[in-house]
Design a protein around this motif. Structure first.
Motif, mmCIF file in Angstrom:
data_model
loop_
_atom_site.group_PDB
_atom_site.id
_atom_site.type_symbol
_atom_site.label_atom_id
_atom_site.label_comp_id
_atom_site.label_asym_id
_atom_site.label_seq_id
_atom_site.Cartn_x
_atom_site.Cartn_y
_atom_site.Cartn_z
ATOM 1 N N VAL A 78 0.838 -1.197 0.000
ATOM 2 C CA VAL A 78 0.000 0.000 0.000
ATOM 3 C C VAL A 78 0.875 1.250 0.000
ATOM 4 C CG1 VAL A 78 -1.666 1.339 1.353
ATOM 5 C CG2 VAL A 78 -1.955 -1.146 1.097
ATOM 6 N N GLU A 79 1.889 1.247 0.852
ATOM 7 C CA GLU A 79 2.797 2.389 0.922
ATOM 8 C C GLU A 79 3.497 2.621 -0.416
ATOM 9 O OE1 GLU A 79 6.285 3.879 3.958
ATOM 10 O OE2 GLU A 79 6.424 1.816 3.195
ATOM 11 N N PHE A 80 3.928 1.536 -1.058
ATOM 12 C CA PHE A 80 4.627 1.645 -2.330
ATOM 13 C C PHE A 80 3.709 2.261 -3.387
ATOM 14 C CE2 PHE A 80 6.208 0.166 -6.416
ATOM 15 C CZ PHE A 80 7.577 0.329 -6.292
ATOM 16 N N GLY A 81 2.470 1.764 -3.478
ATOM 17 C CA GLY A 81 1.534 2.285 -4.470
ATOM 18 C C GLY A 81 1.204 3.747 -4.248
ATOM 19 N N GLU A 82 1.090 4.160 -2.997
ATOM 20 C CA GLU A 82 0.787 5.552 -2.683
ATOM 21 C C GLU A 82 1.987 6.463 -2.968
ATOM 22 O OE1 GLU A 82 -0.939 8.095 1.120
ATOM 23 O OE2 GLU A 82 0.336 6.344 1.445
ATOM 24 N N PHE A 83 3.192 5.971 -2.716
ATOM 25 C CA PHE A 83 4.412 6.769 -2.793
ATOM 26 C C PHE A 83 4.922 6.937 -4.221
ATOM 27 C CE2 PHE A 83 9.022 7.327 -2.572
ATOM 28 C CZ PHE A 83 9.186 8.244 -1.542
ATOM 29 N N TYR A 84 4.663 5.952 -5.069
ATOM 30 C CA TYR A 84 5.348 5.831 -6.347
ATOM 31 C C TYR A 84 5.280 7.098 -7.201
ATOM 32 C CZ TYR A 84 7.128 3.509 -10.546
ATOM 33 O OH TYR A 84 7.899 3.134 -11.620
ATOM 34 N N ASN A 85 4.126 7.717 -7.274
ATOM 35 C CA ASN A 85 3.929 8.842 -8.195
ATOM 36 C C ASN A 85 3.939 10.205 -7.514
ATOM 37 O OD1 ASN A 85 3.373 7.433 -10.861
ATOM 38 N ND2 ASN A 85 1.906 6.415 -9.503
ATOM 39 N N LEU A 86 4.399 10.241 -6.264
ATOM 40 C CA LEU A 86 4.543 11.530 -5.606
ATOM 41 C C LEU A 86 5.591 12.370 -6.333
ATOM 42 C CD1 LEU A 86 4.618 10.450 -1.843
ATOM 43 C CD2 LEU A 86 2.691 11.453 -3.086
#
Length: 863
Positions: free
Chosen positions: A742-750
């Motif tokens: 979940v963290e990876f998916g949220e962080f990826y496109n920041l």
């Protein structure tokens, strides 16, 4: 989910009695290992069934079962159902006797001897009391090249099978499987090479034998050219020559002849009628009044040898010969042969059919010595009438800068690749009708398979995260139409571009060149796809959600090819595969991701195919191979770590292999190896965001910290990583691992600023994170678990709105051009990387965040 599972036929139901094997998934906790299962028809009448588990859930319940039945004429197969319960109908089991030198199998109709040593794999085969085959063995021709004083000479040597080991993998009561392994032997120099595996399949009450043949190449491609490889059958011939028959399947019908045809210049009247009877395969009898005509037959030519050669995907020739020292006479030519040959006499014969005969050309069928006591029927997987296999690389150097080839190292070698062919052997006690033979051609091309409804596959959650087809709203209907359109483009492109051939069939090309109107077949890293960006997952999910036979066959061909040709089965690269290249084994990058078990396991579970099972076992220790072939060797020098790997695609591929091994065999060592890696990531400064390059210890599975942003991140999830990681959440039930995704998916496109702020400057976006479209599955995963509408909107926009991120726009802009060797329809912007990942991510997002689709698109229209 109910305990009963409804079944239907993939495509048409079989026209003839047959044995069938298929697989069924089960929801976690639904089926225990000791629960008996039965198969019933529409009238709830039991059908004898053989069942065995092929995978397990972590709690010990059964995840996948495989089943075998032998269907007879009286069985109603329109509506079948599997349910818990004891078999309610008695069966006549096949019999298998495992002796010291041979194995004997009796189906009740035919009996077969399988030898345990020597060069003759199959011994005598009887149909009832009639001996219809005296033996079968593998054979081939090696062509070697020698150069002395500038003069090149060629030498041909025959080689034959040499049995090393024979194992009974399954012993009825309905289905028996015998596995023969060995090497081919060249008797002139006593060399043994080309390891082979031959599996023979038997079903009770059936008169056919299925065979799956695999060989591995372990030669020097500059010296060891394979001129031909195939299998021979010795067939006893009885009675007069005019009662012996040969059949070759052509484009739509049969080529039918006899070594002593009844056509003479005086064949008329009664003899013309007898001639028709002869061509229909019926035995002819003469009396004393026919002696003048018999004398004419005695005087006529005896045609001893026949062959059908499929030299290309669009051309075959049938020819015949009286004796070896005389000319071959062309009888007929055609386009695409059916790949079946029958040889027999008054006491019966055999038909041998090669699957994908014209698709995996050059191939041939050959019959010799029809006038002798014993005839030979040869099924050539590679025809000796064609030029020998050329497995050399296309150049003497790599072209990394100009052609996107993967490494400066020249590691192009076919040593260790494989190829698998499938044949059926049908036995007869008299010459069969042509209609029956044509049915056999159809059945071997599309072997009968029972399948479940798409909803059953989906609801069991046994194959990761994917969505059912849903066109309930206009937006969803358009997405479904787009998914079908992209897939149909590739289905059509196989035929339009002729993606056929012994070493190529099943793969597709990588990138398109609109200037030449061709795919970039000659541009290193842009030619064959070789599982790049996981097209296997795309095709299999498209089948699961639709149940379409054409998609299944497409995915099946890709699975068979990519698991054999693109992966090394022995040698220094064992367990690794070759990245995309002009030749399938050409790229210097040898990586675990190419042959990850997850790419192939859907086919295995749907069919219980033992060869795919072998391959998934082979790759389970691919991480050890990286110790002497570091995936990051071009960027990191040798240090105190045994090797270096990326969390994706390297470690993700290892996890795919381990997960499959664990669920198939309940071997917790491989579960623990996954958990070791996860626990290492938990301790990293920024968990899954760290790296993605780590030091790695294959013996323990430990990942060692080497810094942040030390490599690009787009390969982490786009090579099947997202699929295996989401599946690991379901089976491991590790809450923190789920939170890491979940963290990876949220962080990826920041933005880079936000990345830096969240990590206190440790991650600043200095190294590329890659295309946002490629991340959309994990962005959706984060959105679904956080119930975050804004994240969901981002995922949908990456796929459907923002054209800067590897999008496919539909309807496809197809253009017809005649500025080529032939008119073609092209989509100039097409890329298989984009098609695979765009489609795959759409399928996942429709499952995870479909509830946000309408609002996301509405917000976009407003903006």
């Amino acid at each position: 989910m109910e305990g009963n599972v409804s079944l239907s036929w993939l495509g048409k139901k079989p026209k003839i009695t047959t044995g069938v094997t298929w697989g069924i998934p089960w929801e976690k906790g639904m089926l225990n290992k000791k629960d008996p299962l039965e198969l019933v028809d529409a009238n709830n009448v039991g059908i004898p069934l053989q069942s065995w588990p092929t995978a397990f859930w972590p709690d010990g319940s059964v995840k996948w079962t495989a089943h075998a039945v032998s269907l007879k004429d009286e069985v109603n197969t329109e509506r079948l159902q599997i349910k818990k319960g004891n078999i309610t109908k008695e069966m006549d089991p096949l019999k298998l006797e495992d002796g010291s030198d041979s194995i004997y199998i009796n189906t009740g109709k035919v009996s077969c001897q399988v030898n345990k040593k020597g060069d003759t794999v199959i011994g005598e085969v009887y149909y009832g009391d009639n001996l219809v085959c005296q033996g079968g063995y593998l054979k081939g021709i090696r062509e070697s090249k020698n150069k002395t004083d500038g003069i090149v000479t060629w030498k041909q040597e025959e080689f034959y099978s040499e049995i090393k080991n024979v194992v009974v993998e399954q012993d009825g009561p309905i289905r028996a499987v015998v596995k023969i392994t060995g090497r081919h032997k060249i008797y002139t120099d006593k060399r043994e090479w080309l390891p082979f595996t031959l599996r023979l399949y038997f079903y009770t009450g059936q008169t056919s034998i299925k065979a799956v043949h695999t060989f591995l190449y372990d030669g020097n491609p500059h010296k060891d050219f394979i001129k031909g490889i195939g299998i021979d059958f010795k067939i006893p011939m009885n009675g007069p020559l005019y009662n012996r028959h040969i059949r070759f399947a052509g484009d739509t019908g049969m080529f039918s002849e006899s070594p002593k045809g009844m056509l003479t210049w005086r064949t008329s009247g009664r003899y013309e009628e007898l001639y028709k009877e002869q061509m229909a395969g019926r035995s002819i009898e003469f009396d004393s009044e026919d002696h003048h005509f018999v004398e004419l037959l005695d005087d006529s030519a005896t045609w001893n040898n026949f062959k059908l050669v499929q030299i290309s995907a669009d051309s075959y020739t049938i020819s015949k010969q009286t004796r070896e020292e005389f000319a071959w006479i062309r009888a007929v030519s055609g386009k695409r042969a059916g790949g079946l040959a029958y040889v027999g006499s008054e006491t019966g014969g055999i038909a041998v059919a090669v699957r994908n005969f014209w698709k995996k050309q050059p191939s041939s069928l050959e019959v010799k010595q029809l006038s002798e006591q014993t005839s030979t029927l040869s099924a050539w997987f590679w025809s000796p009438d064609a030029p020998s296999m050329d497995l050399r690389h296309y150049d003497s150097e790599t072209h990394v800068k100009s052609s996107y080839e993967g490494a400066e190292e020249f590691r192009s070698t076919p040593y260790g690749i494989g190829n698998t062919s499938e044949i059926t052997i049908d036995l007869f006690n008299s010459t069969p009708e042509q209609e029956l033979l044509q049915t056999l051609v159809e059945e071997k091309e599309s072997p009968p398979l029972l399948v479940c409804h798409p909803a059953h596959y989906h609801d069991t959650k046994a194959l990761g995260v994917w969505s059912l087809k849903d066109d309930s709203t206009p937006i969803k209907a358009n997405i479904e139409k787009a998914l079908d359109e992209v897939l149909q483009f590739y289905l059509d492109e196989v035929e339009q571009r002729g993606w056929y051939g012994f070493w190529d069939y099943g793969d597709v090309m990588h990138s398109y060149d609109p200037i030449r109107h061709v795919w970039k077949y000659d541009l290193g890293g842009c030619a064959w796809q070789n599982t790049e960006l996981a097209p296997n997952y795309w095709l299999w999910y498209m089948f699961l959600r639709s149940g379409r036979e054409d998609i299944f066959r497409f995915a099946e061909a890709m699975t068979r090819h990519t698991s054999e040709v693109d992966v090394y089965h022995l040698g220094e690269y064992a367990g690794l595969g070759s990245r995309h290249n002009v030749v399938h084994w050409g790229c210097g990058c040898k990586e675990a991701r190419i042959g990850a078990a997850g790419l192939h396991k859907i086919y295995y579970y749907l069919t219980a195919d033992e060869r795919i099972g072998d391959i998934m076992d082979e790759v389970v220790n691919a991480d050890y191979t990286t110790e002497h072939l570091d995936p990051m060797r071009a960027y990191y020098t040798k240090d105190h770590f045994p090797t270096h790997v990326r969390s994706g695609p390297d470690w993700a591929a290892f996890c795919s292999n381990w997960l499959t091994k664990w669920e198939r065999y309940e071997d917790t060592n491989f579960r623990d190896k996954m958990l070791t890696g996860i626990n290492c990531l938990k301790k990293m400064p920024h968990r899954l965001l760290t790296g993605p390059v780590f030091g790695y210890e294959p013996r323990t599975g430990e990942l060692k910290f080497m810094g942040n942003e030390n490599w690009g991140h787009h390969l982490m999830m786009s090579m099947g990583g997202a699929q295996v990681w989401m599946e690991m959440v379901e089976v491991l039930e590790d809450v923190e691992w789920k939170d890491m995704l979940v963290e990876f998916g949220e962080f990826y496109n920041l933005s880079n600023e936000e990345k830096s702020q969240r990590t206190s400057g440790a991650i600043q976006g200095d190294k590329p994170w890659g295309s946002s479209m490629l991340s959309s599955s994990l962005v959706a995963y984060a959105a679904a678990n956080k119930k975050d509408a804004e994240l969901a909107k981002q995922a949908w926009q990456y796929l459907l709105v923002d054209s800067t991120h590897w999008q496919i726009k539909t309807p496809l802009k197809a253009e017809k051009t005649s500025d080529y060797v032939k008119p073609v329809v092209e989509v100039k912007s097409m890329s298989t990387n984009t098609a695979s990942q765009w489609s795959l991510n759409l399928i996942v997002c429709l499952e995870l965040i479909d509830q946000y689709l309408e609002s996301a698109m509405l917000d976009d229209e407003k903006s």
